[in-house]
Design an enzyme around this catalytic site. Sequence first.
Site, mmCIF file in Angstrom:
data_model
loop_
_atom_site.group_PDB
_atom_site.id
_atom_site.type_symbol
_atom_site.label_atom_id
_atom_site.label_comp_id
_atom_site.label_asym_id
_atom_site.label_seq_id
_atom_site.Cartn_x
_atom_site.Cartn_y
_atom_site.Cartn_z
ATOM 1 N N TRP A 108 0.802 -1.223 0.000
ATOM 2 C CA TRP A 108 0.000 0.000 0.000
ATOM 3 C C TRP A 108 0.839 1.279 0.000
ATOM 4 O O TRP A 108 1.834 1.371 0.705
ATOM 5 C CB TRP A 108 -0.878 0.007 1.255
ATOM 6 C CG TRP A 108 -1.619 1.296 1.475
ATOM 7 C CD1 TRP A 108 -1.172 2.383 2.186
ATOM 8 C CD2 TRP A 108 -2.905 1.649 0.972
ATOM 9 N NE1 TRP A 108 -2.126 3.381 2.157
ATOM 10 C CE2 TRP A 108 -3.203 2.963 1.413
ATOM 11 C CE3 TRP A 108 -3.849 0.986 0.175
ATOM 12 C CZ2 TRP A 108 -4.391 3.617 1.101
ATOM 13 C CZ3 TRP A 108 -5.036 1.636 -0.128
ATOM 14 C CH2 TRP A 108 -5.299 2.937 0.333
ATOM 15 N N MET A 109 0.382 2.294 -0.745
ATOM 16 C CA MET A 109 0.859 3.670 -0.519
ATOM 17 C C MET A 109 -0.309 4.637 -0.587
ATOM 18 O O MET A 109 -1.277 4.422 -1.309
ATOM 19 C CB MET A 109 1.962 4.094 -1.491
ATOM 20 C CG MET A 109 1.535 4.457 -2.899
ATOM 21 S SD MET A 109 2.689 5.611 -3.714
ATOM 22 C CE MET A 109 1.835 7.173 -3.462
ATOM 23 N N ASN A 110 -0.199 5.740 0.201
ATOM 24 C CA ASN A 110 -1.073 6.891 -0.044
ATOM 25 C C ASN A 110 -0.231 8.147 -0.140
ATOM 26 O O ASN A 110 0.655 8.190 -1.026
ATOM 27 C CB ASN A 110 -2.279 6.950 0.905
ATOM 28 C CG ASN A 110 -2.005 6.927 2.373
ATOM 29 O OD1 ASN A 110 -1.614 5.917 2.921
ATOM 30 N ND2 ASN A 110 -2.240 8.030 3.065
ATOM 31 N N ASP A 111 -0.417 9.135 0.687
ATOM 32 C CA ASP A 111 0.135 10.475 0.446
ATOM 33 C C ASP A 111 1.625 10.542 0.118
ATOM 34 O O ASP A 111 2.434 9.886 0.789
ATOM 35 C CB ASP A 111 -0.012 11.333 1.710
ATOM 36 C CG ASP A 111 -1.377 11.263 2.330
ATOM 37 O OD1 ASP A 111 -2.271 10.614 1.776
ATOM 38 O OD2 ASP A 111 -1.553 11.870 3.400
ATOM 39 N N GLN B 135 3.379 7.671 2.391
ATOM 40 C CA GLN B 135 2.669 6.835 3.358
ATOM 41 C C GLN B 135 2.622 5.413 2.815
ATOM 42 O O GLN B 135 2.191 5.188 1.664
ATOM 43 C CB GLN B 135 1.242 7.356 3.550
ATOM 44 C CG GLN B 135 1.172 8.663 4.304
ATOM 45 C CD GLN B 135 1.427 8.464 5.796
ATOM 46 O OE1 GLN B 135 0.548 8.086 6.534
ATOM 47 N NE2 GLN B 135 2.664 8.719 6.220
ATOM 48 N N SER C 141 1.422 11.682 7.750
ATOM 49 C CA SER C 141 2.059 12.570 6.761
ATOM 50 C C SER C 141 2.786 13.748 7.379
ATOM 51 O O SER C 141 2.516 14.156 8.515
ATOM 52 C CB SER C 141 1.004 13.069 5.777
ATOM 53 O OG SER C 141 0.619 11.987 4.971
ATOM 54 N N ASP D 84 -0.353 16.545 9.643
ATOM 55 C CA ASP D 84 0.291 16.781 8.343
ATOM 56 C C ASP D 84 1.046 18.113 8.286
ATOM 57 O O ASP D 84 0.741 18.983 7.455
ATOM 58 C CB ASP D 84 -0.743 16.712 7.198
ATOM 59 C CG ASP D 84 -1.653 15.499 7.307
ATOM 60 O OD1 ASP D 84 -1.224 14.492 7.902
ATOM 61 O OD2 ASP D 84 -2.798 15.563 6.811
ATOM 62 N N GLU E 254 -6.655 18.510 5.311
ATOM 63 C CA GLU E 254 -5.487 17.641 5.466
ATOM 64 C C GLU E 254 -4.356 18.155 4.576
ATOM 65 O O GLU E 254 -4.581 18.850 3.579
ATOM 66 C CB GLU E 254 -5.845 16.212 5.051
ATOM 67 C CG GLU E 254 -6.974 15.594 5.867
ATOM 68 C CD GLU E 254 -7.268 14.156 5.459
ATOM 69 O OE1 GLU E 254 -7.132 13.268 6.302
ATOM 70 O OE2 GLU E 254 -7.644 13.918 4.294
#
Length: 529
Positions: free
Chosen positions: A74-77, A93, A138, A195, A259
Site C-alpha cells: 500500500w501507498m497513499n500520500d 505513506q 504525513s 500533516d 489535510e
Amino acid sequence: MEVTKVDKGSKAVRQAASRRDFLALSTAALLGGRTTLPSMAGVRAEQMKDETPRRDLAADPQRPRYHLMPPANWMNDPNGPIFWKGQYHMFYQHNPNGAFPENMHWGHAVSPDLVHWKHLPIALAPTPGGPDKDGCWSGCAVDDRGVPTIVYTGVFPQVQCIARSDDGMMTWRKHPGNPVIAAPPQGMETTGFRDPCVWREAGEWFLAIGSGIKGQGGMVLLYRSKDLIHWDYLHLLCKGRKDELLSGKDSVSTGEMWECPDFFPLADKHALIVSTQGAVIYSVGAYANRYFRPGAQGRADLGGCYYAARSVADEKGRRILWGWIREGRSDAAQRAAGWAGVMSLPRVLTLGHNGALGMAPAPEIEALRGKHQRFESLPIVPGSFSLLKSVRGDSLEIQAEFQPGACEAAGLTVRSAPDGKEQTSITYSRTSGQLLVERERSSLSLDVDRTSQGGPFTLAEDETLKLRVFLDASVIEIFANDRACLTSRVYPSRSGSLGLGLFARGDKALLKALDVWEMRPISPDRLTT
Ligand code: FRU
C-alpha cells in the site's frame, strides 16, 4: 479519536479502527512467527515480506510502468519531498505489510531526474510504545543547517514528531523528546491535527498544520519555532467556512477538515493547497503579517483519484507538485493485486492566467518518449466510431489540439477494444463547460468504479483545446491547456483494449494535430525492486 468521514472509503474506516486492528494484527503476527510488523526501519525494500510474488506484480497489466510506486503493498500520500545534494527524495505513506491502509510507515525513493526512481530503505516505522506507535502519518522534510529533518504526525492521538538523519537519509533517528507538539492549542475542539508543512522565514521556523472545527470549517494553524523542537502557536494562517463552495462554477465544498496543507511562495504571491477529504483545492493569494489571504481558487485536479498533494522547490527554482493517485477498485481487488496507490507525475506549478494556478507536467518526463506518430488536420464527424489504426497502447503520451467549432463535445477515446465494448472517453464538453473522463464503458468488470469524473473547464472564444494525456496501465493523467488537470483510473478487462480514437458530438470538430509517443518504462520490472 476522530474518524475521517468521506472520500477514502475503506481507508478512513481502517484508520479509525487501526489502533484496535494494530493490536490484533501484532498478536497475529507474533503467533504466526512473523516479525515484520513492529519495525521496518532500515529494512531494504527487497527483503520485505509480502504475499504477492514479485514476478506477478511485475507482470500485472494494471500496474503502471513509468509512475513511482512502492515495490509492493500500500501507498497513499506523498510525504516530505526534498531536493538534497542534487537528487529528488520522495517519501510516502506506506504499509509494507499489505495492500491496505494500516500501520503507516514512510517509504522512501530517490531520483536524479524526477523520472527514474530507486527504492531506498523505509525511512520511518511506528515505534512500539512511542507517540507514533499507531502510525507515522504525513508530514514534510526540511534541511536544518545541513541535517535532513522530517516533521510528521504520530497517532493516536495526533501529535507532531521529528526525526533526523546523519547519514544522507539512509537511516533516521527519532527525537527523544517526541512529540514536539503534544496537542492542538488549548480549548480548540478540532476535527484533526495533522500533516505539518514547515518552512524557514526570517531566521525562524514556521509550521502550518491541517485542522478544522466541526460545524465551522477547515483551517490551517500556524506555529513558530527557533529549533524545530519548541513550538509556539501563533494563530490561524487561513480558514475556510463549512459549506462554502469554491469560486467560479465549481460545486466542491471546502469541508470541515483540511489535510496535508502545502504552503509556498509562487512568483510574487503565495499558494496554499489543502486536501478537504473530498478534493484537493488551491488558493493563490497574499501572505502578509503571517496571515494568508486567499485569492484565485480552484481544484488542483478535477478527478476523484488525486489526493494529498505536496510540493518542493528544486535547484532550478521550480515548484514541483505530486499527489497520491488512488485506486478505483474494491478493497478485495487491491489486496489480491498485492499493491495499491501510485504517485502522480511531477507537475511544475506556475502563476497562471488571472492569478490561477498553472500546472504542466515536468519536461523531464519527455525523456521517456519512444516511437512517435503524428497526425494533422483530421475532421471529426459526429456519430462515427473510429479508431486510429496505427496507434495502440496503454503506455502512451498523447498530445492533441482540437478546434471544437460548434460541437457539443469532442475528445479522445482511449483504452478502446476493437469493437468499442470497452472504451474510456476524455471529453471536453463545450455546452456544459466541463472536462470529463467518461468511464461507464471503461471496463466490463463490475468490480471497478465506472462513474464519470470531471469539473469546470472552459475555453476562451479563440482558444483551441490542448490536451496532454499520459496513459500508464490503469492510470490516466490529463493536462488541459496548462491550467486544468484530471487524474483517473480505468481497469479494462480485455488485453486488447488498447485503441485510440477521436470523437465529436452534436456537430463536427477539427483535430488540428495529434502527437503520440510510446513511453518507455522506468525500470525493467515495474519498480518491484
Ligand atoms: C491524507 C491522510 C493524512 C494522514 C494520512 C494517513 O490522505 O489522511 O491526513 O496524515 O493520510 O495515512
